[in-house]
Design a protein around this motif. Sequence first.
Motif, mmCIF file in Angstrom:
data_model
loop_
_atom_site.group_PDB
_atom_site.id
_atom_site.type_symbol
_atom_site.label_atom_id
_atom_site.label_comp_id
_atom_site.label_asym_id
_atom_site.label_seq_id
_atom_site.Cartn_x
_atom_site.Cartn_y
_atom_site.Cartn_z
ATOM 1 N N HIS A 21 0.837 -1.200 0.000
ATOM 2 C CA HIS A 21 0.000 0.000 0.000
ATOM 3 C C HIS A 21 0.876 1.254 0.000
ATOM 4 O O HIS A 21 0.593 2.238 0.681
ATOM 5 C CB HIS A 21 -0.944 0.010 1.213
ATOM 6 N N PRO A 23 2.614 4.730 -0.926
ATOM 7 C CA PRO A 23 1.990 5.965 -1.424
ATOM 8 C C PRO A 23 2.260 6.163 -2.908
ATOM 9 O O PRO A 23 3.284 5.718 -3.436
ATOM 10 C CB PRO A 23 2.650 7.060 -0.578
ATOM 11 N N GLU A 201 -13.283 11.404 10.560
ATOM 12 C CA GLU A 201 -12.412 11.582 9.396
ATOM 13 C C GLU A 201 -12.202 13.043 9.012
ATOM 14 O O GLU A 201 -11.092 13.445 8.647
ATOM 15 C CB GLU A 201 -12.979 10.800 8.205
ATOM 16 N N LYS A 239 -1.346 0.318 9.341
ATOM 17 C CA LYS A 239 -1.828 0.863 8.075
ATOM 18 C C LYS A 239 -2.481 2.227 8.265
ATOM 19 O O LYS A 239 -2.296 3.139 7.454
ATOM 20 C CB LYS A 239 -2.830 -0.100 7.438
ATOM 21 N N ALA A 240 -3.255 2.366 9.334
ATOM 22 C CA ALA A 240 -3.932 3.639 9.587
ATOM 23 C C ALA A 240 -2.919 4.758 9.801
ATOM 24 O O ALA A 240 -3.051 5.850 9.227
ATOM 25 C CB ALA A 240 -4.847 3.515 10.797
ATOM 26 N N ALA A 243 -1.084 5.689 6.557
ATOM 27 C CA ALA A 243 -1.956 6.463 5.670
ATOM 28 C C ALA A 243 -2.044 7.914 6.118
ATOM 29 O O ALA A 243 -2.028 8.841 5.288
ATOM 30 C CB ALA A 243 -3.351 5.830 5.622
ATOM 31 N N TRP A 244 -2.135 8.143 7.438
ATOM 32 C CA TRP A 244 -2.162 9.527 7.940
ATOM 33 C C TRP A 244 -0.847 10.227 7.629
ATOM 34 O O TRP A 244 -0.835 11.374 7.172
ATOM 35 C CB TRP A 244 -2.431 9.520 9.446
ATOM 36 N N ASP A 246 1.260 9.557 5.292
ATOM 37 C CA ASP A 246 1.368 9.767 3.843
ATOM 38 C C ASP A 246 0.772 11.110 3.434
ATOM 39 O O ASP A 246 1.328 11.827 2.591
ATOM 40 C CB ASP A 246 0.640 8.660 3.081
ATOM 41 N N VAL A 247 -0.375 11.444 4.012
ATOM 42 C CA VAL A 247 -1.053 12.694 3.660
ATOM 43 C C VAL A 247 -0.169 13.895 4.008
ATOM 44 O O VAL A 247 -0.027 14.838 3.221
ATOM 45 C CB VAL A 247 -2.408 12.794 4.383
ATOM 46 N N ARG A 298 10.043 4.167 2.871
ATOM 47 C CA ARG A 298 8.713 4.539 2.344
ATOM 48 C C ARG A 298 8.733 5.902 1.660
ATOM 49 O O ARG A 298 8.017 6.115 0.672
ATOM 50 C CB ARG A 298 7.689 4.558 3.486
#
Length: 301
Positions: A21, A23, A201, A239-240, A243-244, A246-247, A298
């Motif tokens: 997963h 980015p 969210e 994963k959560a 993902a945060w 990554d933003v 990453r």
Amino acid sequence: MSTAITGLGTLSAIETIAQEHAPSFEKVNAGSIKILATNWGYEGTVDAFCAAAKKEGYDGAEFWWPQNQKDRDELFAALKKHDLQVGFLCGSGLKDYVAHLDFFKKSIDAATTKSEIKPLYINCHSGRDHFSYDQNKAFIDHTSEASDKSGIPIYHETHRARMLFAAHIAKNFIEKDPKLKLTLDISHWCNVAETLLEDQEETVKLALSRAGHIHARIGHPEGPQVNDPRAPEWESALKAHLAWWDVVVERKIKSGEQITFLTEFGPPHYMPTVPFTNQPLANQWEINVFMMHLLRKRYSK
């Protein structure tokens, strides 16, 4: 993970987690991302800690701003000797509001004007959860002025017991103060809300847009730190958090902003322990080094 991870902490494990997963945005050059070590839980000298952090490949370290000259001299000598950059922590544990704010202001003023090495940033343990909005706002007002004067980014940490202890509380501060910038330690919010924030969210999205620095620790609904982020049972939490992060990283790449991380898995009792023995369930240092390599893999070329 969908692919079994064997040999925890090995290069193959890092590759597996970093690439799953992954980015979609382009990675940055290695020098554009600064990853710092924490001395939280380290029992040796400052010099020994800095030597160990440098050996592992960290770019710098995050320290509480030293309150006396002897400690400052020791810290700056070690940072210079081992060619490490620094981020400072400022905060107060005093119960009385007036004394608390006064100590905080003096620490901020010293860290922005008296450091022999210009810090990458200053991270604040700001106010308390039981102070009023106006009382806590005074911490933001002071740091905004100090940051403007010094040119040093100053961030307020999303930390339990502090003014930004929960997502819904932080939302009010973010919406009312356009100058507020965050140190994102979202593991605390997971713990406070007892979720991975799936039902908040929009608030999380708002916080990510203001995050200037990231504390890379993986939390979960029942605690601020998983026992070992490499263990498959923590897949959803890992994963959560990725993902945060990554933003935030993508936004910073697009805007050309500095990207800084602190690997901040802590010692007991942040680190869960075996009953009666107080023995940690995993090795704090190894996990933080693992996280450092994961972040490099990453996000950097």
